[in-house]
Design a protein around this motif. Structure first.
Motif, short mmCIF file in Angstrom:
data_model
loop_
_atom_site.label_atom_id
_atom_site.label_comp_id
_atom_site.label_asym_id
_atom_site.label_seq_id
_atom_site.Cartn_x
_atom_site.Cartn_y
_atom_site.Cartn_z
N SER A 138 0.84 -1.21 0.00
CA SER A 138 0.00 0.00 0.00
C SER A 138 0.87 1.25 0.00
N LYS A 139 1.91 1.26 0.80
CA LYS A 139 2.81 2.41 0.85
C LYS A 139 3.50 2.63 -0.49
N ASP A 140 3.94 1.54 -1.10
CA ASP A 140 4.61 1.66 -2.39
C ASP A 140 3.65 2.16 -3.47
N MET A 141 2.41 1.69 -3.45
CA MET A 141 1.41 2.19 -4.40
C MET A 141 1.15 3.68 -4.17
N MET A 142 1.10 4.10 -2.92
CA MET A 142 0.90 5.51 -2.62
C MET A 142 2.07 6.35 -3.12
N ARG A 143 3.29 5.82 -3.02
CA ARG A 143 4.46 6.54 -3.55
C ARG A 143 4.35 6.71 -5.07
N ILE A 144 3.88 5.68 -5.73
CA ILE A 144 3.70 5.77 -7.18
C ILE A 144 2.64 6.83 -7.49
N GLU A 145 1.56 6.84 -6.76
CA GLU A 145 0.52 7.86 -6.95
C GLU A 145 1.10 9.25 -6.74
N GLU A 146 1.86 9.44 -5.67
CA GLU A 146 2.43 10.76 -5.37
C GLU A 146 3.39 11.22 -6.46
N HIS A 184 3.51 10.17 -9.68
CA HIS A 184 2.96 10.19 -11.04
C HIS A 184 1.55 10.77 -11.13
N ASN A 185 0.96 11.15 -10.02
CA ASN A 185 -0.39 11.74 -10.01
C ASN A 185 -1.38 10.91 -10.83
N ILE A 186 -1.42 9.63 -10.55
CA ILE A 186 -2.25 8.70 -11.31
C ILE A 186 -3.73 9.08 -11.25
N LEU A 187 -4.21 9.38 -10.06
CA LEU A 187 -5.64 9.62 -9.90
C LEU A 187 -6.11 10.90 -10.57
N SER A 188 -5.21 11.85 -10.78
CA SER A 188 -5.61 13.09 -11.44
C SER A 188 -5.26 13.10 -12.92
N SER A 189 -4.67 12.02 -13.43
CA SER A 189 -4.38 11.95 -14.86
C SER A 189 -5.64 11.51 -15.60
N GLU A 190 -5.53 11.41 -16.92
CA GLU A 190 -6.69 11.02 -17.72
C GLU A 190 -7.25 9.68 -17.24
N PRO A 191 -8.50 9.40 -17.56
CA PRO A 191 -9.08 8.11 -17.14
C PRO A 191 -8.27 6.94 -17.70
N PRO A 192 -8.33 5.80 -17.03
CA PRO A 192 -7.57 4.64 -17.53
C PRO A 192 -8.06 4.19 -18.89
N ASN A 193 -7.12 3.75 -19.70
CA ASN A 193 -7.42 3.21 -21.02
C ASN A 193 -7.25 1.70 -20.94
N VAL A 194 -8.35 1.01 -20.65
CA VAL A 194 -8.30 -0.46 -20.58
C VAL A 194 -8.17 -0.98 -22.00
N HIS A 195 -7.10 -1.72 -22.26
CA HIS A 195 -6.89 -2.18 -23.63
C HIS A 195 -6.66 -3.67 -23.76
N HIS A 196 -6.62 -4.38 -22.65
CA HIS A 196 -6.47 -5.83 -22.76
C HIS A 196 -7.26 -6.49 -21.64
N ILE A 197 -8.22 -7.29 -22.03
CA ILE A 197 -8.98 -8.09 -21.07
C ILE A 197 -9.09 -9.49 -21.66
N SER A 198 -8.66 -10.48 -20.87
CA SER A 198 -8.80 -11.86 -21.27
C SER A 198 -9.48 -12.61 -20.14
N ASP A 199 -10.76 -12.90 -20.32
CA ASP A 199 -11.50 -13.64 -19.29
C ASP A 199 -10.93 -15.03 -19.08
N SER A 200 -10.56 -15.70 -20.16
CA SER A 200 -10.06 -17.07 -20.03
C SER A 200 -8.69 -17.13 -19.34
N ASN A 201 -7.82 -16.14 -19.61
CA ASN A 201 -6.51 -16.09 -18.97
C ASN A 201 -6.52 -15.33 -17.64
N MET A 202 -7.61 -14.63 -17.38
CA MET A 202 -7.78 -13.83 -16.16
C MET A 202 -6.76 -12.69 -16.08
N ILE A 203 -6.53 -12.01 -17.21
CA ILE A 203 -5.57 -10.92 -17.32
C ILE A 203 -6.31 -9.64 -17.69
N ILE A 204 -5.92 -8.55 -17.04
CA ILE A 204 -6.40 -7.21 -17.40
C ILE A 204 -5.19 -6.30 -17.44
#
Length: 128
Positions: free
Chosen positions: A8-16, A18-38
């Protein structure tokens, strides 16, 4: 509990940094239900999740538009987080190839341990 707290701390450092939450919305570009990958891109960061409970992918192809070098900045499978530490240090920097995937001109071939998440940062853009 301590290991999850560190994640959690490391994710918060990444947010701080790179300002992830205030950047553009996420661009989901790969979803594989059978492989369980997003995977999705948000700003300069690429997030890849393997939700499969038993399957580790030794080479999994994820499409990206920008040709370049992607540095692994978070791997939840690291031993320090209680994971198996399957990635070697020489796998932390990934370079795109020109193989088309997910509708993009380039792709990365990454190792995806089971039940893990990875965050890659585009660190160098290459011209083709």
């Amino acid at each position: 509990m301590v290991k999850n707290d560190q994640k959690s701390k490391d994710m918060m450092r990444i947010e701080e940094s790179h300002n992830i939450l205030s950047s553009e919305p996420p661009n989901v570009h790969h979803i594989s239900d059978s492989n369980m990958i997003i995977s999705y891109k948000r700003g300069q960061l690429l997030f890849v999740f393997n939700f499969h409970p038993t399957t580790c992918y030794k080479t999994y192809t994820i499409g990206v538009e920008e040709a370049g070098e992607y540095q692994l900045i978070l791997d939840t499978d690291e031993a320090s987080y209680g994971g198996h530490g399957l990635l070697r240090e020489d796998q932390y920097l990934q370079r795109t190839n020109t193989k088309r995937a997910d509708g993009f001109r380039n792709s990365l071939e990454v190792v995806l341990p089971r039940r893990s998440a990875q965050v890659y940062k585009l660190t160098r853009i290459l011209t083709t």
